[in-house]
Design a protein around this motif. Structure first.
Motif, PDB file in Angstrom:
ATOM      1  N   THR A  20       0.844  -1.200   0.000  1.00 53.71           N
ATOM      2  CA  THR A  20       0.000   0.000   0.000  1.00 53.71           C
ATOM      3  C   THR A  20       0.872   1.240   0.000  1.00 53.71           C
ATOM      4  N   LEU A  21       0.615   2.108  -0.961  1.00 52.96           N
ATOM      5  CA  LEU A  21       1.326   3.381  -1.070  1.00 52.96           C
ATOM      6  C   LEU A  21       0.425   4.500  -0.560  1.00 52.96           C
ATOM      7  N   SER A  22       0.978   5.391   0.236  1.00 50.69           N
ATOM      8  CA  SER A  22       0.184   6.439   0.876  1.00 50.69           C
ATOM      9  C   SER A  22       0.232   7.751   0.105  1.00 50.69           C
ATOM     10  N   CYS A  23      -0.862   8.479   0.213  1.00 51.09           N
ATOM     11  CA  CYS A  23      -0.948   9.808  -0.396  1.00 51.09           C
ATOM     12  C   CYS A  23      -1.954  10.632   0.396  1.00 51.09           C
ATOM     13  N   THR A  24      -1.566  11.823   0.747  1.00 56.28           N
ATOM     14  CA  THR A  24      -2.518  12.765   1.331  1.00 56.28           C
ATOM     15  C   THR A  24      -2.481  14.034   0.511  1.00 56.28           C
ATOM     16  N   TYR A  25      -3.555  14.785   0.562  1.00 56.47           N
ATOM     17  CA  TYR A  25      -3.633  16.009  -0.219  1.00 56.47           C
ATOM     18  C   TYR A  25      -4.335  17.080   0.599  1.00 56.47           C
ATOM     19  N   ASP A  26      -4.133  18.283   0.198  1.00 53.27           N
ATOM     20  CA  ASP A  26      -4.767  19.401   0.872  1.00 53.27           C
ATOM     21  C   ASP A  26      -5.372  20.316  -0.185  1.00 53.27           C
ATOM     22  N   THR A  27      -6.648  20.596  -0.049  1.00 54.80           N
ATOM     23  CA  THR A  27      -7.322  21.456  -1.006  1.00 54.80           C
ATOM     24  C   THR A  27      -8.572  22.050  -0.374  1.00 54.80           C
ATOM     25  N   SER A  28      -8.970  23.185  -0.903  1.00 56.61           N
ATOM     26  CA  SER A  28     -10.244  23.788  -0.508  1.00 56.61           C
ATOM     27  C   SER A  28     -11.288  23.600  -1.606  1.00 56.61           C
ATOM     28  N   GLU A  29     -10.888  22.923  -2.677  1.00 57.44           N
ATOM     29  CA  GLU A  29     -11.788  22.687  -3.788  1.00 57.44           C
ATOM     30  C   GLU A  29     -12.781  21.568  -3.454  1.00 57.44           C
ATOM     31  N   SER A  30     -13.923  21.616  -4.098  1.00 57.47           N
ATOM     32  CA  SER A  30     -14.924  20.563  -3.896  1.00 57.47           C
ATOM     33  C   SER A  30     -15.059  19.661  -5.112  1.00 57.47           C
ATOM     34  N   ASN A  31     -14.623  20.148  -6.271  1.00 61.44           N
ATOM     35  CA  ASN A  31     -14.714  19.359  -7.504  1.00 61.44           C
ATOM     36  C   ASN A  31     -13.320  18.976  -7.967  1.00 61.44           C
ATOM     37  N   TYR A  32     -13.005  17.718  -7.812  1.00 61.06           N
ATOM     38  CA  TYR A  32     -11.658  17.301  -8.205  1.00 61.06           C
ATOM     39  C   TYR A  32     -11.620  15.805  -8.453  1.00 61.06           C
ATOM     40  N   TYR A  33     -10.521  15.395  -9.081  1.00 59.96           N
ATOM     41  CA  TYR A  33     -10.222  13.991  -9.301  1.00 59.96           C
ATOM     42  C   TYR A  33      -8.848  13.696  -8.710  1.00 59.96           C
ATOM     43  N   LEU A  34      -8.637  12.440  -8.408  1.00 60.19           N
ATOM     44  CA  LEU A  34      -7.351  11.981  -7.919  1.00 60.19           C
ATOM     45  C   LEU A  34      -6.871  10.832  -8.802  1.00 60.19           C
ATOM     46  N   PHE A  35      -5.566  10.770  -8.990  1.00 60.15           N
ATOM     47  CA  PHE A  35      -4.985   9.782  -9.883  1.00 60.15           C
ATOM     48  C   PHE A  35      -3.733   9.165  -9.251  1.00 60.15           C
ATOM     49  N   TRP A  36      -3.451   7.960  -9.697  1.00 54.95           N
ATOM     50  CA  TRP A  36      -2.132   7.364  -9.493  1.00 54.95           C
ATOM     51  C   TRP A  36      -1.530   7.094 -10.870  1.00 54.95           C
ATOM     52  N   THR A  60     -11.330   0.536  -8.591  1.00 52.13           N
ATOM     53  CA  THR A  60     -10.563  -0.709  -8.701  1.00 52.13           C
ATOM     54  C   THR A  60     -10.242  -0.970 -10.157  1.00 52.13           C
ATOM     55  N   GLU A  61      -8.994  -1.371 -10.412  1.00 49.37           N
ATOM     56  CA  GLU A  61      -8.551  -1.763 -11.748  1.00 49.37           C
ATOM     57  C   GLU A  61      -7.678  -3.000 -11.604  1.00 49.37           C
ATOM     58  N   ASN A  62      -8.303  -4.143 -11.791  1.00 47.98           N
ATOM     59  CA  ASN A  62      -7.576  -5.420 -11.702  1.00 47.98           C
ATOM     60  C   ASN A  62      -6.887  -5.541 -10.341  1.00 47.98           C
ATOM     61  N   ARG A  63      -5.559  -5.610 -10.320  1.00 48.06           N
ATOM     62  CA  ARG A  63      -4.826  -5.783  -9.061  1.00 48.06           C
ATOM     63  C   ARG A  63      -4.663  -4.477  -8.271  1.00 48.06           C
ATOM     64  N   LEU A  77      -2.989   3.762  -2.506  1.00 47.47           N
ATOM     65  CA  LEU A  77      -3.031   2.784  -3.592  1.00 47.47           C
ATOM     66  C   LEU A  77      -2.603   1.431  -3.062  1.00 47.47           C
ATOM     67  N   LYS A  78      -3.426   0.422  -3.284  1.00 48.14           N
ATOM     68  CA  LYS A  78      -3.081  -0.939  -2.909  1.00 48.14           C
ATOM     69  C   LYS A  78      -2.827  -1.763  -4.153  1.00 48.14           C
ATOM     70  N   ILE A  79      -1.680  -2.427  -4.150  1.00 45.20           N
ATOM     71  CA  ILE A  79      -1.330  -3.323  -5.248  1.00 45.20           C
ATOM     72  C   ILE A  79      -1.320  -4.745  -4.694  1.00 45.20           C
ATOM     73  N   SER A  80      -2.180  -5.557  -5.220  1.00 45.86           N
ATOM     74  CA  SER A  80      -2.272  -6.948  -4.777  1.00 45.86           C
ATOM     75  C   SER A  80      -1.457  -7.848  -5.692  1.00 45.86           C
ATOM     76  N   ASP A  81      -0.969  -8.970  -5.119  1.00 47.99           N
ATOM     77  CA  ASP A  81      -0.220  -9.923  -5.930  1.00 47.99           C
ATOM     78  C   ASP A  81       0.838  -9.199  -6.764  1.00 47.99           C
ATOM     79  N   SER A  82       1.702  -8.480  -6.105  1.00 47.78           N
ATOM     80  CA  SER A  82       2.667  -7.628  -6.810  1.00 47.78           C
ATOM     81  C   SER A  82       3.556  -8.450  -7.740  1.00 47.78           C
ATOM     82  N   GLN A  83       3.918  -7.835  -8.859  1.00 53.87           N
ATOM     83  CA  GLN A  83       4.727  -8.473  -9.890  1.00 53.87           C
ATOM     84  C   GLN A  83       5.994  -7.666 -10.147  1.00 53.87           C
TER      85      GLN A  83
END
Lengths: 118, 116
Positions: A20-36, A60-63, A77-83
Protein backbone atom coordinates in the motif's frame (compact mmCIF):
# COMPACT_ATOMS: atom_id res chain seq x y z
CA UNK A 1 -3.52 26.04 -4.20
CA UNK A 2 -3.52 22.34 -3.55
CA UNK A 3 -0.68 20.18 -2.32
CA UNK A 4 -0.07 16.45 -2.61
CA UNK A 5 2.16 14.60 -0.15
CA UNK A 6 3.65 11.15 -0.52
CA UNK A 7 5.47 10.30 2.68
CA UNK A 8 7.19 7.11 1.52
CA UNK A 9 10.16 7.89 -0.73
CA UNK A 10 10.88 4.19 -1.27
CA UNK A 11 9.27 0.84 -0.54
CA UNK A 12 10.40 -2.70 -1.19
CA UNK A 13 8.31 -5.87 -1.06
CA UNK A 14 8.57 -9.46 -2.22
CA UNK A 15 6.87 -10.60 -5.37
CA UNK A 16 3.25 -11.70 -4.83
CA UNK A 17 2.89 -9.62 -1.68
CA UNK A 18 0.39 -6.82 -1.23
CA UNK A 19 1.70 -3.29 -0.84
CA UNK A 20 0.00 0.00 0.00
CA UNK A 21 1.33 3.38 -1.07
CA UNK A 22 0.18 6.44 0.88
CA UNK A 23 -0.95 9.81 -0.40
CA UNK A 24 -2.52 12.77 1.33
CA UNK A 25 -3.63 16.01 -0.22
CA UNK A 26 -4.77 19.40 0.87
CA UNK A 27 -7.32 21.46 -1.01
CA UNK A 28 -10.24 23.79 -0.51
CA UNK A 29 -11.79 22.69 -3.79
CA UNK A 30 -14.92 20.56 -3.90
CA UNK A 31 -14.71 19.36 -7.50
CA UNK A 32 -11.66 17.30 -8.21
CA UNK A 33 -10.22 13.99 -9.30
CA UNK A 34 -7.35 11.98 -7.92
CA UNK A 35 -4.98 9.78 -9.88
CA UNK A 36 -2.13 7.36 -9.49
CA UNK A 37 0.45 7.34 -12.26
CA UNK A 38 3.25 4.84 -12.74
CA UNK A 39 6.62 5.80 -14.18
CA UNK A 40 8.88 2.82 -15.01
CA UNK A 41 12.55 3.28 -15.90
CA UNK A 42 11.50 4.08 -19.46
CA UNK A 43 10.11 7.30 -17.85
CA UNK A 44 6.79 6.97 -19.66
CA UNK A 45 3.92 8.21 -17.48
CA UNK A 46 1.20 5.59 -17.30
CA UNK A 47 -2.19 6.05 -15.67
CA UNK A 48 -2.85 3.34 -13.10
CA UNK A 49 -6.16 4.36 -11.60
CA UNK A 50 -8.39 7.38 -11.04
CA UNK A 51 -11.02 8.39 -8.54
CA UNK A 52 -13.78 10.97 -8.82
CA UNK A 53 -14.02 12.82 -5.52
CA UNK A 54 -17.81 12.88 -5.62
CA UNK A 55 -17.95 9.09 -5.67
CA UNK A 56 -17.86 7.25 -2.38
CA UNK A 57 -17.05 3.91 -3.96
CA UNK A 58 -13.35 3.19 -4.20
CA UNK A 59 -11.99 2.67 -7.69
CA UNK A 60 -10.56 -0.71 -8.70
CA UNK A 61 -8.55 -1.76 -11.75
CA UNK A 62 -7.58 -5.42 -11.70
CA UNK A 63 -4.83 -5.78 -9.06
CA UNK A 64 -4.92 -2.07 -8.23
CA UNK A 65 -7.39 -0.46 -5.86
CA UNK A 66 -7.60 2.72 -3.86
CA UNK A 67 -8.74 3.63 -0.38
CA UNK A 68 -10.25 7.07 -0.73
CA UNK A 69 -11.00 8.83 2.55
CA UNK A 70 -12.37 12.21 1.54
CA UNK A 71 -12.76 13.68 5.01
CA UNK A 72 -9.22 12.73 5.88
CA UNK A 73 -7.98 13.80 2.42
CA UNK A 74 -6.26 10.49 2.00
CA UNK A 75 -5.89 8.48 -1.21
CA UNK A 76 -3.81 5.32 -0.88
CA UNK A 77 -3.03 2.78 -3.59
CA UNK A 78 -3.08 -0.94 -2.91
CA UNK A 79 -1.33 -3.32 -5.25
CA UNK A 80 -2.27 -6.95 -4.78
CA UNK A 81 -0.22 -9.92 -5.93
CA UNK A 82 2.67 -7.63 -6.81
CA UNK A 83 4.73 -8.47 -9.89
CA UNK A 84 8.27 -7.65 -10.97
CA UNK A 85 6.83 -5.38 -13.65
CA UNK A 86 5.26 -3.22 -10.95
CA UNK A 87 8.71 -1.89 -10.07
CA UNK A 88 8.49 1.83 -10.83
CA UNK A 89 7.98 5.30 -9.42
CA UNK A 90 4.38 5.90 -8.42
CA UNK A 91 2.94 9.39 -8.36
CA UNK A 92 -0.24 10.55 -6.73
CA UNK A 93 -1.88 13.48 -8.54
CA UNK A 94 -4.74 15.93 -8.03
CA UNK A 95 -6.82 17.64 -10.69
CA UNK A 96 -9.41 20.35 -10.15
CA UNK A 97 -12.26 20.48 -12.61
CA UNK A 98 -14.75 23.20 -13.46
CA UNK A 99 -18.49 23.10 -13.83
CA UNK A 100 -18.23 23.98 -17.52
CA UNK A 101 -16.40 20.74 -18.26
CA UNK A 102 -12.86 22.06 -18.20
CA UNK A 103 -10.13 21.09 -15.81
CA UNK A 104 -6.78 22.24 -14.55
CA UNK A 105 -3.45 20.55 -14.98
CA UNK A 106 -2.22 17.90 -12.57
CA UNK A 107 -0.55 18.59 -9.24
CA UNK A 108 1.79 15.73 -8.39
CA UNK A 109 3.28 14.35 -5.20
CA UNK A 110 7.03 13.71 -5.06
CA UNK A 111 6.56 10.02 -5.76
CA UNK A 112 7.28 6.66 -4.15
CA UNK A 113 9.89 4.35 -5.61
CA UNK A 114 8.43 0.85 -5.40
CA UNK A 115 10.77 -2.10 -5.75
CA UNK A 116 9.39 -5.61 -6.18
CA UNK A 117 11.96 -8.19 -5.14
CA UNK A 118 11.96 -11.65 -6.78
CA UNK B 1 -3.33 6.33 -32.61
CA UNK B 2 0.31 7.38 -32.42
CA UNK B 3 0.00 8.96 -29.01
CA UNK B 4 1.61 12.22 -27.95
CA UNK B 5 4.80 12.80 -29.90
CA UNK B 6 7.71 14.82 -28.55
CA UNK B 7 10.94 15.79 -30.21
CA UNK B 8 13.77 15.62 -29.69
CA UNK B 9 13.97 12.79 -27.17
CA UNK B 10 17.32 14.00 -25.94
CA UNK B 11 18.91 17.42 -26.20
CA UNK B 12 22.33 18.48 -25.03
CA UNK B 13 23.23 22.12 -25.34
CA UNK B 14 25.53 24.70 -23.88
CA UNK B 15 24.56 27.44 -21.50
CA UNK B 16 23.24 30.49 -23.30
CA UNK B 17 21.92 28.63 -26.31
CA UNK B 18 18.30 28.65 -27.39
CA UNK B 19 16.41 25.38 -26.95
CA UNK B 20 13.12 24.47 -28.61
CA UNK B 21 11.12 21.46 -27.56
CA UNK B 22 8.27 20.23 -29.74
CA UNK B 23 5.04 18.42 -29.11
CA UNK B 24 2.30 16.95 -31.26
CA UNK B 25 -0.81 16.12 -29.22
CA UNK B 26 -3.22 13.32 -29.92
CA UNK B 27 -5.58 14.26 -32.71
CA UNK B 28 -8.88 15.57 -31.40
CA UNK B 29 -7.57 16.55 -28.00
CA UNK B 30 -8.48 20.04 -26.84
CA UNK B 31 -5.99 20.47 -24.02
CA UNK B 32 -2.22 20.46 -24.10
CA UNK B 33 0.04 20.57 -21.04
CA UNK B 34 3.75 21.08 -20.52
CA UNK B 35 5.37 19.61 -17.39
CA UNK B 36 8.93 19.58 -16.10
CA UNK B 37 10.44 16.82 -13.97
CA UNK B 38 13.54 17.29 -11.83
CA UNK B 39 14.92 15.42 -8.85
CA UNK B 40 14.63 18.46 -6.63
CA UNK B 41 11.17 19.71 -7.57
CA UNK B 42 9.47 16.62 -8.93
CA UNK B 43 6.81 17.01 -11.62
CA UNK B 44 5.60 20.55 -12.14
CA UNK B 45 2.98 21.98 -14.45
CA UNK B 46 4.50 24.77 -16.53
CA UNK B 47 1.63 25.86 -18.76
CA UNK B 48 -1.46 24.52 -20.43
CA UNK B 49 -3.55 25.39 -23.46
CA UNK B 50 -7.19 24.90 -24.29
CA UNK B 51 -8.10 25.12 -27.97
CA UNK B 52 -4.66 26.59 -28.67
CA UNK B 53 -5.11 29.40 -26.14
CA UNK B 54 -2.83 29.56 -23.08
CA UNK B 55 -5.00 29.23 -19.97
CA UNK B 56 -2.54 29.10 -17.09
CA UNK B 57 1.15 29.93 -17.39
CA UNK B 58 1.74 30.54 -13.70
CA UNK B 59 4.15 27.61 -13.58
CA UNK B 60 6.51 29.04 -16.16
CA UNK B 61 9.64 29.70 -14.11
CA UNK B 62 11.04 32.78 -15.79
CA UNK B 63 10.76 35.02 -18.79
CA UNK B 64 13.39 32.86 -20.43
CA UNK B 65 10.63 30.28 -20.94
CA UNK B 66 7.93 30.71 -23.55
CA UNK B 67 5.37 28.37 -25.08
CA UNK B 68 3.23 28.59 -28.15
CA UNK B 69 0.51 26.57 -29.79
CA UNK B 70 0.04 27.90 -33.32
CA UNK B 71 -2.46 25.19 -34.24
CA UNK B 72 -4.24 22.20 -32.76
CA UNK B 73 -1.53 19.75 -33.75
CA UNK B 74 1.65 21.48 -32.65
CA UNK B 75 3.17 23.21 -29.64
CA UNK B 76 6.63 24.43 -28.74
CA UNK B 77 8.38 25.20 -25.48
CA UNK B 78 11.33 27.50 -25.90
CA UNK B 79 14.09 28.38 -23.47
CA UNK B 80 16.25 31.36 -24.35
CA UNK B 81 18.90 31.63 -23.04
CA UNK B 82 19.25 28.21 -21.46
CA UNK B 83 20.97 27.67 -18.10
CA UNK B 84 22.30 24.51 -16.40
CA UNK B 85 19.42 24.60 -13.89
CA UNK B 86 17.01 24.09 -16.78
CA UNK B 87 18.30 20.53 -17.14
CA UNK B 88 15.28 18.28 -16.67
CA UNK B 89 12.85 16.00 -18.42
CA UNK B 90 10.10 17.96 -20.13
CA UNK B 91 6.80 16.20 -20.73
CA UNK B 92 3.97 17.16 -22.99
CA UNK B 93 0.49 15.74 -22.32
CA UNK B 94 -2.88 16.12 -23.98
CA UNK B 95 -6.47 15.28 -23.24
CA UNK B 96 -9.90 15.68 -24.66
CA UNK B 97 -12.40 17.93 -22.95
CA UNK B 98 -15.02 15.83 -21.27
CA UNK B 99 -17.76 15.96 -18.69
CA UNK B 100 -16.20 17.03 -15.46
CA UNK B 101 -12.78 16.87 -17.05
CA UNK B 102 -12.71 13.14 -16.53
CA UNK B 103 -10.75 12.33 -19.62
CA UNK B 104 -7.27 11.10 -18.95
CA UNK B 105 -4.14 13.06 -19.70
CA UNK B 106 -1.92 11.13 -22.07
CA UNK B 107 1.76 11.83 -21.73
CA UNK B 108 4.44 11.89 -24.36
CA UNK B 109 7.76 10.10 -23.82
CA UNK B 110 9.46 13.26 -22.61
CA UNK B 111 12.52 15.21 -23.74
CA UNK B 112 15.60 14.92 -21.59
CA UNK B 113 17.36 18.28 -21.69
CA UNK B 114 20.92 18.71 -20.51
CA UNK B 115 22.40 22.19 -20.40
CA UNK B 116 26.17 22.21 -19.93
Amino acid sequence: AQTVTQSQPEMSVQEAETVTLSCTYDTSESNYYLFWYKQPPSRQMILVIRQEAYKQQNATENRFSVNFQKAAKSFSLKISDSQLGDTAMYFCAFMKFFSGGGADGLTFGKGTHLIIQP
Amino acid sequence: DAGVIQSPRHEVTEMGQEVTLRCKPISGHDYLFWYRQTMMRGLELLIYFNNNVPIDDSGMPEDRFSAKMPNASFSTLKIQPSEPRDSAVYFCASRRAGTGGLDTQYFGPGTRLTVL
